[in-house]
Motif scaffolding. Sequence first.
Motif, PDB file in Angstrom:
ATOM      1  N   VAL A  95       0.859  -1.178   0.000  1.00  0.00           N
ATOM      2  CA  VAL A  95       0.000   0.000   0.000  1.00  0.00           C
ATOM      3  C   VAL A  95       0.899   1.233   0.000  1.00  0.00           C
ATOM      4  CG1 VAL A  95      -1.819   1.257   1.205  1.00  0.00           C
ATOM      5  CG2 VAL A  95      -1.771  -1.246   1.292  1.00  0.00           C
ATOM      6  N   ARG A  96       0.660   2.124  -0.943  1.00  0.00           N
ATOM      7  CA  ARG A  96       1.453   3.347  -1.040  1.00  0.00           C
ATOM      8  C   ARG A  96       0.508   4.540  -0.963  1.00  0.00           C
ATOM      9  NH1 ARG A  96       6.446   5.162  -3.196  1.00  0.00           N
ATOM     10  NH2 ARG A  96       6.333   7.242  -4.133  1.00  0.00           N
ATOM     11  N   ILE A  97       0.815   5.462  -0.034  1.00  0.00           N
ATOM     12  CA  ILE A  97      -0.006   6.657   0.150  1.00  0.00           C
ATOM     13  C   ILE A  97       0.869   7.875  -0.101  1.00  0.00           C
ATOM     14  CG2 ILE A  97      -1.420   7.970   1.770  1.00  0.00           C
ATOM     15  CD1 ILE A  97      -1.995   5.359   3.237  1.00  0.00           C
ATOM     16  N   ASP A  98       0.460   8.680  -1.058  1.00  0.00           N
ATOM     17  CA  ASP A  98       1.261   9.839  -1.446  1.00  0.00           C
ATOM     18  C   ASP A  98       0.349  11.064  -1.469  1.00  0.00           C
ATOM     19  OD1 ASP A  98       3.038  11.648  -2.430  1.00  0.00           O
ATOM     20  OD2 ASP A  98       3.613  10.501  -4.196  1.00  0.00           O
ATOM     21  N   GLY A  99       0.353  11.824  -0.372  1.00  0.00           N
ATOM     22  CA  GLY A  99      -0.468  13.021  -0.307  1.00  0.00           C
ATOM     23  C   GLY A  99      -1.349  13.042   0.920  1.00  0.00           C
ATOM     24  N   LYS A 100      -1.894  14.201   1.231  1.00  0.00           N
ATOM     25  CA  LYS A 100      -2.758  14.384   2.390  1.00  0.00           C
ATOM     26  C   LYS A 100      -4.162  13.896   2.067  1.00  0.00           C
ATOM     27  CE  LYS A 100      -4.297  17.927   5.688  1.00  0.00           C
ATOM     28  NZ  LYS A 100      -5.756  17.753   5.497  1.00  0.00           N
ATOM     29  N   ASN A 130       4.351  11.176   2.055  1.00  0.00           N
ATOM     30  CA  ASN A 130       4.270  12.497   2.677  1.00  0.00           C
ATOM     31  C   ASN A 130       2.826  12.754   3.068  1.00  0.00           C
ATOM     32  OD1 ASN A 130       2.838  13.713   0.354  1.00  0.00           O
ATOM     33  ND2 ASN A 130       4.789  13.414  -0.696  1.00  0.00           N
ATOM     34  N   GLY A 131       2.582  13.899   3.695  1.00  0.00           N
ATOM     35  CA  GLY A 131       1.226  14.276   4.035  1.00  0.00           C
ATOM     36  C   GLY A 131       0.778  13.730   5.375  1.00  0.00           C
ATOM     37  N   PHE A 132      -0.540  13.737   5.572  1.00  0.00           N
ATOM     38  CA  PHE A 132      -1.159  13.342   6.830  1.00  0.00           C
ATOM     39  C   PHE A 132      -2.279  12.358   6.538  1.00  0.00           C
ATOM     40  CE2 PHE A 132      -4.695  14.295   9.858  1.00  0.00           C
ATOM     41  CZ  PHE A 132      -4.154  13.635  10.952  1.00  0.00           C
ATOM     42  N   VAL A 133      -2.271  11.235   7.238  1.00  0.00           N
ATOM     43  CA  VAL A 133      -3.257  10.186   7.003  1.00  0.00           C
ATOM     44  C   VAL A 133      -3.805   9.705   8.347  1.00  0.00           C
ATOM     45  CG1 VAL A 133      -3.699   7.903   6.028  1.00  0.00           C
ATOM     46  CG2 VAL A 133      -2.047   9.425   4.927  1.00  0.00           C
ATOM     47  N   ALA A 161       6.082  13.335   7.417  1.00  0.00           N
ATOM     48  CA  ALA A 161       4.733  12.788   7.279  1.00  0.00           C
ATOM     49  C   ALA A 161       4.171  12.403   8.645  1.00  0.00           C
ATOM     50  CB  ALA A 161       4.734  11.584   6.347  1.00  0.00           C
ATOM     51  N   ARG A 162       2.852  12.236   8.699  1.00  0.00           N
ATOM     52  CA  ARG A 162       2.190  11.860   9.956  1.00  0.00           C
ATOM     53  C   ARG A 162       1.133  10.793   9.687  1.00  0.00           C
ATOM     54  NH1 ARG A 162       0.420  14.585  15.241  1.00  0.00           N
ATOM     55  NH2 ARG A 162      -1.443  13.404  15.852  1.00  0.00           N
ATOM     56  N   LEU A 163       1.115   9.790  10.558  1.00  0.00           N
ATOM     57  CA  LEU A 163       0.084   8.757  10.520  1.00  0.00           C
ATOM     58  C   LEU A 163      -0.612   8.706  11.872  1.00  0.00           C
ATOM     59  CD1 LEU A 163      -1.405   6.266   9.382  1.00  0.00           C
ATOM     60  CD2 LEU A 163       0.511   4.864  10.190  1.00  0.00           C
ATOM     61  N   ALA A 186      11.056   8.318   9.568  1.00  0.00           N
ATOM     62  CA  ALA A 186      12.134   9.180   9.084  1.00  0.00           C
ATOM     63  C   ALA A 186      12.129  10.490   9.872  1.00  0.00           C
ATOM     64  CB  ALA A 186      11.957   9.435   7.589  1.00  0.00           C
ATOM     65  N   ALA A 187      13.006  11.404   9.501  1.00  0.00           N
ATOM     66  CA  ALA A 187      13.157  12.670  10.224  1.00  0.00           C
ATOM     67  C   ALA A 187      11.837  13.438  10.264  1.00  0.00           C
ATOM     68  CB  ALA A 187      14.233  13.519   9.563  1.00  0.00           C
ATOM     69  N   LYS A 188      11.503  13.938  11.453  1.00  0.00           N
ATOM     70  CA  LYS A 188      10.323  14.762  11.695  1.00  0.00           C
ATOM     71  C   LYS A 188       9.013  14.041  11.369  1.00  0.00           C
ATOM     72  CE  LYS A 188      12.808  19.110  10.950  1.00  0.00           C
ATOM     73  NZ  LYS A 188      12.867  20.393  10.212  1.00  0.00           N
ATOM     74  N   ALA A 189       9.039  12.733  11.245  1.00  0.00           N
ATOM     75  CA  ALA A 189       7.812  11.962  11.033  1.00  0.00           C
ATOM     76  C   ALA A 189       7.140  11.696  12.374  1.00  0.00           C
ATOM     77  CB  ALA A 189       8.130  10.648  10.324  1.00  0.00           C
ATOM     78  N   THR A 190       5.818  11.492  12.338  1.00  0.00           N
ATOM     79  CA  THR A 190       5.046  11.284  13.565  1.00  0.00           C
ATOM     80  C   THR A 190       4.103  10.104  13.395  1.00  0.00           C
ATOM     81  OG1 THR A 190       5.097  13.649  14.142  1.00  0.00           O
ATOM     82  CG2 THR A 190       3.384  12.312  15.159  1.00  0.00           C
ATOM     83  N   LEU A 191       4.042   9.273  14.417  1.00  0.00           N
ATOM     84  CA  LEU A 191       3.041   8.214  14.501  1.00  0.00           C
ATOM     85  C   LEU A 191       2.262   8.409  15.796  1.00  0.00           C
ATOM     86  CD1 LEU A 191       1.665   5.499  13.783  1.00  0.00           C
ATOM     87  CD2 LEU A 191       3.537   4.348  15.004  1.00  0.00           C
TER      88      LEU A 191
END
Length: 373
Positions: A95-100, A130-133, A161-163, A186-191
């Motif tokens: 699954v690939r998610i590209d965008g908010k 990238n983006g927010f999901v 990015a943020r999940l 990765a850098a500055k990513a959030t879960l």
Amino acid sequence: MGAALLEEFGRGDARAREESWRYSKMALRALAQQEFVAADANAELPETLRTQFDWPATRRRRVVVVNGAVSERYSDLADVGAMVTVGETGGTYAVRIDGKIDEPMQIVYVSIPSAQPSRWQTNTSMVIVNGFVTLIEQHVSLDGAGVLGASRRRIDIGEGARLDLVSLCDLPESMSLYRLLDVHLAAKATLHATHVLLGGRMQRLDMQVELAGEQARLESRGVFALRGRAHADTQLDVRHVARDTTCDILWRGVADQRARGIFHGAITVAEGADGSDAKLSNKNLLLSALAEIDTQPVLEIYADEVKAAHGATVGQIDERALFYLRSRGIPLADARRMMVTAFCREVLDGITDVDLRNRLAGLLVPHVDGASA
């Protein structure tokens, strides 16, 4: 078959597998005594089961997995278009998610029992470029002949990015489920991950998170509420690898009747991960003399200039607070339910979607209603 299951579900070397399963060996041994057939990936979903996951907020943004296989019949991703792609390579769903994505997505894992005990497994690789999901993961099942499911998922969250992951497992007594969740930030990513574990013959969650990039952040929230002979085993393994990374872990557990809950939370701050900030809190309630909860927080630090704190408790309902509620005219059963529900709902406060938060809170109620006196 017990050793085979342990090797199949475990991580690391043999000794590490043995240690991580030591509180769940009896549950695993009971599963090993059964003979399982392959689950039917083309099973029909009855309307009563579909209503459990047919949330209006996720229509046209939903992937449905039936007994381990993605179902084109029941899935619908019409509203996310080219931002989400789902394919299969070598037995792994990618699954690939590209965008908010402005509205929540949903992945539903459905277990349909056969005439005799059955099992399924699935492997998923997810990349958030990238983006927010916001992703809602839901496991549902019909009661019947035993089902053993195994789900392995790797999630890579790209830079910045943020999940927001909300995972709900509300299972009947005949269902057993093993889940391995491996997340790389990765850098500055959030879960921000919230897990709700309800019911089930045996639930096992192995969640390993690597904060690999600078300023990566993990917020982990979770609760298990168990009754009868339900068994839930949660194993968290968080590694701070880069500088200035953060993890904030808050889990709650409730066990009633003859249920058993296990929580193992390990945080490792690797050499060179200076500036890391790590917090872990695990509190648990025993509602019956026959229930059991085992908790084990572990903190290993190999870096300088680190903030770290951890703690765990196992106790009973505060009798003084209970007396206060009863003195205000609230019946005993209602007072106990109010206190246990409030204890569990604390982990849901980080969910920004009010409707989703209230829905999860409502699903908790039957599992704490009628708590042992």
